[in-house]
Write a protein that holds these residues in place. Structure first.
Motif, PDB file in Angstrom:
ATOM      1  N   PHE A 116     -39.326   4.583  64.336  1.00 47.63           N
ATOM      2  CA  PHE A 116     -39.440   5.794  63.527  1.00 47.63           C
ATOM      3  C   PHE A 116     -38.266   5.978  62.560  1.00 47.63           C
ATOM      4  CE2 PHE A 116     -41.493   6.585  67.680  1.00 47.63           C
ATOM      5  CZ  PHE A 116     -42.801   6.582  67.230  1.00 47.63           C
ATOM      6  N   HIS A 117     -37.375   4.996  62.492  1.00 40.54           N
ATOM      7  CA  HIS A 117     -36.188   5.069  61.623  1.00 40.54           C
ATOM      8  C   HIS A 117     -35.460   6.392  61.838  1.00 40.54           C
ATOM      9  CE1 HIS A 117     -37.684   1.499  59.658  1.00 40.54           C
ATOM     10  NE2 HIS A 117     -38.861   2.100  59.549  1.00 40.54           N
ATOM     11  N   HIS A 118     -35.146   6.642  63.108  1.00 36.07           N
ATOM     12  CA  HIS A 118     -34.572   7.927  63.497  1.00 36.07           C
ATOM     13  C   HIS A 118     -33.246   7.714  64.222  1.00 36.07           C
ATOM     14  CE1 HIS A 118     -34.613  12.158  64.236  1.00 36.07           C
ATOM     15  NE2 HIS A 118     -34.660  12.033  65.547  1.00 36.07           N
ATOM     16  N   LYS A 119     -32.208   8.364  63.738  1.00 35.57           N
ATOM     17  CA  LYS A 119     -30.863   8.323  64.327  1.00 35.57           C
ATOM     18  C   LYS A 119     -30.231   6.925  64.230  1.00 35.57           C
ATOM     19  CE  LYS A 119     -31.030  12.565  66.125  1.00 35.57           C
ATOM     20  NZ  LYS A 119     -30.256  13.658  65.595  1.00 35.57           N
ATOM     21  N   THR A 120     -30.717   6.084  63.353  1.00 30.91           N
ATOM     22  CA  THR A 120     -30.201   4.714  63.266  1.00 30.91           C
ATOM     23  C   THR A 120     -28.862   4.633  62.538  1.00 30.91           C
ATOM     24  OG1 THR A 120     -31.549   4.335  61.289  1.00 30.91           O
ATOM     25  CG2 THR A 120     -32.462   3.609  63.404  1.00 30.91           C
TER      26      THR A 120
END
Length: 91
Positions: A59-63
């Motif tokens: 989800f391309h989250h917190k990366t």
């Protein structure tokens, strides 16, 4: 029996880790109330590190946050170490 319980626990925690990343990303897009970062990291450290890591990258989250770039992979290594230790201990 113990292996079955441990496997079920890790499967459940990783599904929860993946789901929490998905839910938090969805809420971020909609500008709604978010899941606290401490909760996301707690799920990873309770055994959901692989699911959390997969959720982060799916989800391309917190990366881009350093806490997640370091702590989530560390939680995975930590749990692999714990599992290997327990396997050798109970041989």
């Amino acid at each position: 029996m113990l292996i079955l319980l441990a496997s079920a626990y890790y499967l459940m925690m990783n599904v929860i880790g993946f789901a929490t990343m998905a839910i938090d990303k969805n809420k971020a897009v909609k500008h709604q109330w978010r899941i606290p970062e401490a909760t996301l990291l707690l799920v990873a450290f309770l055994g959901g590190g692989i699911g959390s890591w997969l959720g982060m990258h799916t989800f391309h989250h917190k990366t881009h946050k350093w806490k997640f770039k370091f702590c989530v992979p560390f939680s995975i290594v930590l749990h692999i170490g714990i599992i290997l230790y327990l396997i050798n201990y109970f041989k």
